[in-house]
Design an enzyme around this catalytic site. Structure first.
Site, PDB file in Angstrom:
ATOM      1  N   LYS A 225       0.821  -1.221   0.000  1.00  0.00           N
ATOM      2  CA  LYS A 225       0.000   0.000   0.000  1.00  0.00           C
ATOM      3  C   LYS A 225       0.850   1.263   0.000  1.00  0.00           C
ATOM      4  O   LYS A 225       2.054   1.226   0.182  1.00  0.00           O
ATOM      5  CB  LYS A 225      -0.944  -0.019   1.208  1.00  0.00           C
ATOM      6  CG  LYS A 225      -2.089  -1.012   1.000  1.00  0.00           C
ATOM      7  CD  LYS A 225      -3.184  -0.798   2.003  1.00  0.00           C
ATOM      8  CE  LYS A 225      -4.302  -1.808   1.753  1.00  0.00           C
ATOM      9  NZ  LYS A 225      -5.256  -1.835   2.839  1.00  0.00           N
ATOM     10  N   ARG A 259      -3.096  -9.436   6.217  1.00  0.00           N
ATOM     11  CA  ARG A 259      -3.545  -9.668   4.833  1.00  0.00           C
ATOM     12  C   ARG A 259      -2.409  -9.260   3.905  1.00  0.00           C
ATOM     13  O   ARG A 259      -1.958  -8.111   3.951  1.00  0.00           O
ATOM     14  CB  ARG A 259      -4.815  -8.842   4.574  1.00  0.00           C
ATOM     15  CG  ARG A 259      -5.455  -9.065   3.233  1.00  0.00           C
ATOM     16  CD  ARG A 259      -6.731  -8.228   3.112  1.00  0.00           C
ATOM     17  NE  ARG A 259      -7.407  -8.481   1.854  1.00  0.00           N
ATOM     18  CZ  ARG A 259      -7.113  -7.891   0.707  1.00  0.00           C
ATOM     19  NH1 ARG A 259      -6.138  -6.990   0.657  1.00  0.00           N
ATOM     20  NH2 ARG A 259      -7.783  -8.183  -0.391  1.00  0.00           N
TER      21      ARG A 259
HETATM   22  C1  9MG Z   1     -10.009  -5.900   0.443  1.00  0.00           C
HETATM   23  N1  9MG Z   1      -8.994  -5.179   1.174  1.00  0.00           N
HETATM   24  C2  9MG Z   1      -8.050  -4.361   0.645  1.00  0.00           C
HETATM   25  N2  9MG Z   1      -7.304  -3.845   1.621  1.00  0.00           N
HETATM   26  C3  9MG Z   1      -7.799  -4.327   2.794  1.00  0.00           C
HETATM   27  C4  9MG Z   1      -7.474  -4.165   4.136  1.00  0.00           C
HETATM   28  O1  9MG Z   1      -6.511  -3.322   4.518  1.00  0.00           O
HETATM   29  N3  9MG Z   1      -8.178  -4.829   5.070  1.00  0.00           N
HETATM   30  C5  9MG Z   1      -9.197  -5.654   4.703  1.00  0.00           C
HETATM   31  N4  9MG Z   1      -9.871  -6.279   5.692  1.00  0.00           N
HETATM   32  N5  9MG Z   1      -9.554  -5.839   3.442  1.00  0.00           N
HETATM   33  C6  9MG Z   1      -8.870  -5.194   2.501  1.00  0.00           C
END
Ligand code: 9MG
Length: 284
Positions: A225, A259
């Site tokens: 990100k 994630r």
């Molecule tokens: C779908 N998605 C994209 N970025 C995310 C994040 O930071 N957290 C979660 N739960 N889903 C995400």
């Protein structure tokens, strides 16, 4: 709520006495770092198999790109992207399958196809999605977002980002339990990059311990990100080192689920983050 060391997702219980990795499997043509690569179910299966071999505990299948500026796909498009992939993964792999959606119809179809966890970037704010999740007994990740993906990065604004996000997550947890979702089926996520500037993201990162105390295990998504990009000056394709550093830091501050796109390196990173907090996490 007291903090649970496991997450109930229908027939599956995911142990969270040590942190785990959720692998990202975008089945969209336009996601910010892997758009179009896994739209074909066989390609998605090959990628998911590799993520499981590298140590992913959960595979998160997403049929809506939520990158800044993206538009919501039609229901038909989202169903056509997600359901065949979930069906194939559930048949071929022994792994918890999560679906990244905000729609009741997608929740219903995905659970029928084998998904056990719903990851909703809109925190189940749609009442029929909330009811579907409660009826089906799935695990739920409630994420915070200010605005919608199409405009969320235009001018994010908070008086106190940490207390506002925390209060919103607390209220959503209570609403979910009220709707019939079991307390031990819930996760929270402050939503890095979703209607947040660099300063907002850093404030949330610094306050992560507070989110870990909300009463539900904490999930974070920092992989590739802008936070990693801005701090390192790297383009999306070169953010692996920044992403794993953030993953280790997040786990050392209480995150239970990370994630991530790059599962193998993130599994290693969370071992480091976990060892830095021997009081918090069961060790290998
Ligand atoms: C779908 N998605 C994209 N970025 C995310 C994040 O930071 N957290 C979660 N739960 N889903 C995400």
């Amino acid at each position: 709520m007291t903090l649970t060391a496991s997450l109930r997702c229908r027939q599956r219980v995911i142990a969270l006495d040590r942190p785990v990795v959720m692998g990202v499997l975008n089945v969209t043509p336009d996601s910010f770092s892997d758009g179009g690569r896994y739209a074909d179910p066989q390609a998605a299966l090959t990628e998911a198999r590799q993520m499981v071999a590298q140590g992913a505990t959960i595979i998160d299948v997403g049929g809506e790109s939520t990158r800044p500026g993206s538009q919501v796909p039609s229901l038909e498009t989202e169903l056509a992207r997600v359901v065949p992939v979930v069906q194939l993964l559930a048949t071929e792999l022994d792994v918890a399958i999560s679906v990244d959606t905000s729609r009741a119809e997608v929740i219903d179809a995905a659970v029928q196809a084998g998904a056990v966890l719903i990851n909703d970037v809109r925190g189940l704010s749609d009442s029929s999605a909330l009811a579907a999740a409660a009826r089906l007994g799935v695990g739920v990740c409630v994420m915070h977002m200010q605005g919608q993906p199409s405009t969320m990065q235009t001018a994010p604004s908070y008086t106190d980002v940490v207390s506002e996000v925390r209060a919103w997550l607390q209220a959503r947890l209570e609403r979910c339990v009220q709707a019939g979702i079991a307390a031990d089926a819930l996760l929270v996520d402050p939503g890095f990059g979703f209607g947040k500037t660099l300063e907002h993201n850093l404030a949330l990162l610094n306050a992560l311990e507070e989110f870990a105390l909300l009463g539900a295990p904490l999930l974070v998504g920092l992989s590739r990100k802008s936070l990693a990009g801005t701090l390192t000056g790297r383009a999306v394709a070169d953010r692996l080192a920044g992403s794993v550093a953030l993953a280790a830091l997040a786990v050392s501050r209480g995150a239970s689920i990370v994630r991530a796109h790059d599962v193998g390196p993130t599994v290693d990173a969370i071992k480091i983050g976990s060892a830095a907090r021997r009081d918090r996490w069961r060790q290998q």
